[in-house]
Design an enzyme around this catalytic site. Structure first.
Site, PDB file in Angstrom:
ATOM      1  N   ASP A   1       0.926  -1.122  -0.237  1.00 56.42           N
ATOM      2  CA  ASP A   1       0.008   0.159   0.126  1.00 56.42           C
ATOM      3  C   ASP A   1       0.894   1.307   0.131  1.00 56.42           C
ATOM      4  O   ASP A   1       1.976   1.191   0.261  1.00 56.42           O
ATOM      5  CB  ASP A   1      -0.973  -0.007   1.312  1.00 56.42           C
TER       6      ASP A   1
ATOM      7  N   ASN B   1      -8.330  -2.668  13.865  1.00 53.79           N
ATOM      8  CA  ASN B   1      -9.899  -2.918  13.167  1.00 53.79           C
ATOM      9  C   ASN B   1      -9.817  -4.188  12.546  1.00 53.79           C
ATOM     10  O   ASN B   1     -11.035  -4.357  11.888  1.00 53.79           O
ATOM     11  CB  ASN B   1     -10.342  -1.674  12.659  1.00 53.79           C
TER      12      ASN B   1
ATOM     13  N   HIS C   1      -7.758  -4.358   9.647  1.00 55.20           N
ATOM     14  CA  HIS C   1      -7.557  -4.223   8.164  1.00 55.20           C
ATOM     15  C   HIS C   1      -6.335  -4.997   7.950  1.00 55.20           C
ATOM     16  O   HIS C   1      -5.297  -5.048   8.678  1.00 55.20           O
ATOM     17  CB  HIS C   1      -7.484  -2.741   7.993  1.00 55.20           C
TER      18      HIS C   1
ATOM     19  N   GLU D   1     -10.019  -1.705   4.647  1.00 59.75           N
ATOM     20  CA  GLU D   1     -10.674  -1.574   5.871  1.00 59.75           C
ATOM     21  C   GLU D   1     -11.979  -2.278   6.088  1.00 59.75           C
ATOM     22  O   GLU D   1     -12.557  -2.891   5.124  1.00 59.75           O
ATOM     23  CB  GLU D   1     -11.261  -0.127   6.095  1.00 59.75           C
TER      24      GLU D   1
HETATM   25  C1  GLP Z   1      -1.050   0.363   8.445  1.00 60.59           C
HETATM   26  C2  GLP Z   1      -0.536  -0.313   7.233  1.00 60.59           C
HETATM   27  C3  GLP Z   1      -1.178  -1.661   7.308  1.00 60.59           C
HETATM   28  C4  GLP Z   1      -0.261  -2.268   8.680  1.00 60.59           C
HETATM   29  C5  GLP Z   1      -1.142  -1.993   9.937  1.00 60.59           C
HETATM   30  C6  GLP Z   1      -0.508  -2.201  11.109  1.00 60.59           C
HETATM   31  O1  GLP Z   1      -2.197   1.030   8.251  1.00 60.59           O
HETATM   32  N1  GLP Z   1      -1.395   0.047   6.159  1.00 60.59           N
HETATM   33  O2  GLP Z   1      -0.291  -2.545   6.211  1.00 60.59           O
HETATM   34  O3  GLP Z   1      -0.162  -3.785   8.648  1.00 60.59           O
HETATM   35  O4  GLP Z   1      -1.282  -0.281   9.580  1.00 60.59           O
HETATM   36  O5  GLP Z   1       0.462  -1.456  11.452  1.00 60.59           O
HETATM   37  P1  GLP Z   1       1.344  -1.682  12.544  1.00 60.59           P
HETATM   38  O6  GLP Z   1       2.242  -2.976  12.373  1.00 60.59           O
HETATM   39  O7  GLP Z   1       2.156  -0.405  12.867  1.00 60.59           O
HETATM   40  O8  GLP Z   1       0.732  -1.836  13.993  1.00 60.59           O
END
Ligand code: GLP
Length: 249
Positions: free
Chosen positions: A68, A143, A145, A150
């Site tokens: 992403d 959440n 995702h 989402e």
């Molecule tokens: C972000 C990214 C995701 C990631 C998620 C969790 O929004 N778009 O690809 O897996 O959040 O992030 P973290 O590993 O910092 O908890």
């Protein structure tokens, strides 16, 4: 698998992925690693870089695909995922191995592409052209995702430009000096249908903030659009690397 702490989890995930990569490269085959951003995979990337230090083979068959990117953030922005990847993985690897070209062997949505639909098409086609993803690394949002898919996203969704959920903006504001108004409202994300086409998936979850959503997924019998990560229940090859805090222990 549950590991006592984040460091142990990161070391194990890195050595397993390193073996998968080098097994194919040593057999003169291509390897495509799907990469995630966020805090969860940082330890894994650090350990992978360490492992690649002693690797004698060529990385010319090694490609990466990123999940992403924030909409309208240019690559040079310190908050872009392009920048994150350069810092945590691409540049350290390219500095050690001439056979890894960080411009031609990496695929990531371009946040400032002029025509979003064309960018999504380019990205999907680029993945197809290199033969698909061998192992896709994923984090998970509080959440549920994955990427920026989402709650409410369809299980067969393809790469698209999406709106971020309020909860995601709240969590991700930490990367933007704590100001939610600085977090982009939209992002490009690999679709769930596209993620599901990866041959294997490695999901990394660390810390107690992830415990409730992981428990919810564990209790599900079948996937639900309310929790995008639950679609992984139908993928034939997913490995969960979870530390004790995320496992609720
Ligand atoms: C972000 C990214 C995701 C990631 C998620 C969790 O929004 N778009 O690809 O897996 O959040 O992030 P973290 O590993 O910092 O908890």
């Amino acid at each position: 698998m549950v590991f006592p702490d984040y460091d142990t989890l990161s070391r194990h995930a890195a050595s397993e992925i390193f073996l998968k990569i080098t097994r194919k490269l040593n057999a003169n085959q291509k390897f495509v690693l799907g990469m995630a951003t966020g805090n969860s995979p940082i330890g894994l990337y650090k350990n992978l870089i360490e492992l690649f230090k002693d690797y004698q083979g060529s990385l010319s068959g090694f490609h990466t695909v990123n999940l992403d990117e924030y909409f309208k953030l240019p690559r040079e922005s310190k908050d872009s995922y392009y920048y994150y990847m350069t810092q945590h993985f691409w540049k350290p690897l390219a500095d050690m191995h001439e056979s890894f070209n960080l411009y031609t062997q990496t695929i990531i949505p371009d946040g400032v592409a002029e025509i979003p639909e064309a960018e999504c098409k380019r990205y999907e086609e680029a993945i197809k052209e290199i033969g698909g993803v061998d192992v896709q690394i994923l984090g998970i949002g509080t959440n549920g995702h994955i990427g920026f898919n989402e709650p409410g996203t369809k299980g067969n969704s393809r790469t698209s430009l999406v709106e971020l959920a309020e909860e995601t903006i709240e969590v991700n504001k930490a990367h933007f000096g704590g100001d939610p108004d600085l977090v982009p409202r939209q992002a490009y994300t690999m679709g769930i249908g596209t993620i599901m086409e990866a041959k294997e998936i490695v999901l990394i979850a660390s810390g107690k903030s992830k415990a409730p959503i992981l428990q919810e997924i564990k209790d599900l019998k079948k996937p639900t659009e309310d929790i995008p990560a639950s679609f992984l229940l139908e993928h034939p090859h997913v490995e969960y690397f979870v530390d004790e805090a995320a496992a609720g222990k």
